[in-house]
Scaffold this active site. Structure first.
Site, PDB file in Angstrom:
ATOM      1  CG  HIS A 169      50.475  45.004  30.071  1.00 32.62           C
ATOM      2  ND1 HIS A 169      49.691  44.319  29.171  1.00 32.62           N
ATOM      3  CD2 HIS A 169      49.765  45.039  31.239  1.00 32.62           C
ATOM      4  CE1 HIS A 169      48.566  43.952  29.751  1.00 32.62           C
ATOM      5  NE2 HIS A 169      48.596  44.367  31.002  1.00 32.62           N
ATOM      6  CG  HIS A 174      49.206  41.945  34.835  1.00 31.46           C
ATOM      7  ND1 HIS A 174      48.338  40.997  34.343  1.00 31.46           N
ATOM      8  CD2 HIS A 174      48.757  43.140  34.370  1.00 31.46           C
ATOM      9  CE1 HIS A 174      47.416  41.579  33.603  1.00 31.46           C
ATOM     10  NE2 HIS A 174      47.646  42.886  33.605  1.00 31.46           N
ATOM     11  CD  GLU A 175      50.565  46.655  35.049  1.00 31.18           C
ATOM     12  OE1 GLU A 175      50.786  47.238  33.965  1.00 31.18           O
ATOM     13  OE2 GLU A 175      49.435  46.312  35.411  1.00 31.18           O
TER      14      GLU A 175
END
Length: 362
Positions: free
Chosen positions: A21, A17-18
């Site tokens: 980003h 997820h990170e």
């Protein structure tokens, strides 16, 4: 073993997820101050050319610090990017989680056993003796369920799911000889005696699905269908919470989800004729795919502190700035996100303590 796999899987989910980003920001030329896995005190850290990489104590999240809530004169700062670019960066984490879930499903559906069995189609191949809903204005052999009460039917499991929701009267759309046939206010009840998977007597609707599709195209199609079905399961769960059909006590935190990983793996292994650990692992990864897609959907909800909420605020701010011709200070939005984040942590703590209570005292 399955609990350990669950813990590792959550770590992978957070990292992916990170990383979504982070990758979107770097590709867009946006400055990233820190890339962190976990929350709380730093355990490990490494300073890159411009980004600090950290591993933190609490495995309950992570972050990609781009200075979202602070004004800056730096042209590479997140707050100074165009709205569409910031939207892509914020959505990239959930997109990565969804893709991870989809790839896991595709992998499982590509295994030899799945290819040999094929993928069941919601097509009626048989009707039980005494089936009361047969006929031109009812169900027929060869009918394919397309929609039930407005919900698209992707797999045969969807049929029983939506026939069991909302009472006995339904609006059913069928595909019959290539044409759509609508059965409005069609009443269906379980009226045919039968047995469940454990051999216990139960009442059934009285129709069977035996048609299956095989091949690469079917693998891709049903992988996508299953991912969409998982998205809908999250939506239905949220709907049940809002309507009171389910409550906070029905929610699960990290301990409860890890326990579900363990139960899922053990049950699948016990039900396998050879008690194979491979069967347990497949079930655990299938459940993991649902968790990955669940996380993707939940993060895109329009709630402050979540990525979806940040996107909503981003566009509201963009509209206000276009109208007023004035730049808004992002710190005020940061206060809102921070306050809601504290509330979400409180909810997580409550659900986690409730999980521990149930695991210890039942």
């Amino acid at each position: 073993m399955y609990i350990v796999i669950g813990i590792l899987f959550f770590g992978i989910l957070i990292t992916i997820h990170e990383l979504g980003h982070f990758t979107a920001a770097k590709l867009g030329g946006v400055r990233v101050f820190e890339f962190a896995i976990g929350m709380g005190p730093k355990l490990l850290k490494k300073q890159g050319k411009e980004t600090l990489y950290t591993w933190r104590l609490l495995p309950i999240g992570g972050f990609c610090n781009m200075g979202e809530d602070a004004a800056s004169e730096d042209p590479r700062a997140f707050v100074n990017q165009r709205a569409w670019k910031r939207t892509i960066i914020l959505a990239a984490g959930s997109i990565m989680n969804f893709l991870l879930g989809l790839l896991i499903i595709l992998f499982l559906f590509s295994l030899p056993q799945a290819q040999q069995n094929g993928f069941p189609v919601p097509k009626i191949t048989g009707l039980a003796d005494g089936f009361p809903y047969e006929g031109e204005h009812g169900l027929q052999v060869g009918d394919i369920f397309y929609k039930i009460d407005g919900e698209r039917i992707y797999t045969y499991n969807d049929v029983s799911l939506f026939l069991s929701r909302g009472g006995d009267s339904h609006t059913i759309v069928l595909l019959r000889d290539g044409q759509r046939v609508t059965l409005a206010d069609f009443t269906m009840q379980k009226t045919i005696p039968g047995t469940d998977t454990d051999g216990k007597p139960v009442m059934l609707y009285g129709f069977t699905f035996e048609a299956r599709e095989h091949g690469f195209g079917a693998t891709l199609k049903f992988s996508w269908y299953q991912a969409l079905s998982f998205v809908r399961m999250v939506r239905l769960g949220l709907s049940d919470l809002l309507t009171g059909r389910a409550g906070l006590n029905d929610m699960a935190g990290l301990p409860g989800i890890l326990n579900l990983f363990n139960d899922t793996g053990n049950q699948a292994q016990q039900q396998d004729p050879n008690h194979s650990a491979g069967a347990g692992l497949q079930a655990v990864f299938y459940f993991g795919a649902f968790i990955a897609i669940n996380l993707a959907v939940m993060n895109m909800l329009p709630i402050p502190a979540l990525d979806g909420g940040r996107i909503v605020f981003l566009w509201i701010t963009w509209v206000i700035e276009k109208i007023t011709k004035r730049k808004l200070d992002p710190k005020y939005e940061g206060y809102i996100h921070g306050a809601v984040f504290v509330l979400l942590l409180g909810l997580i703590a409550y659900v986690t303590l409730h999980d521990v209570w149930r695991l210890i005292w039942g």
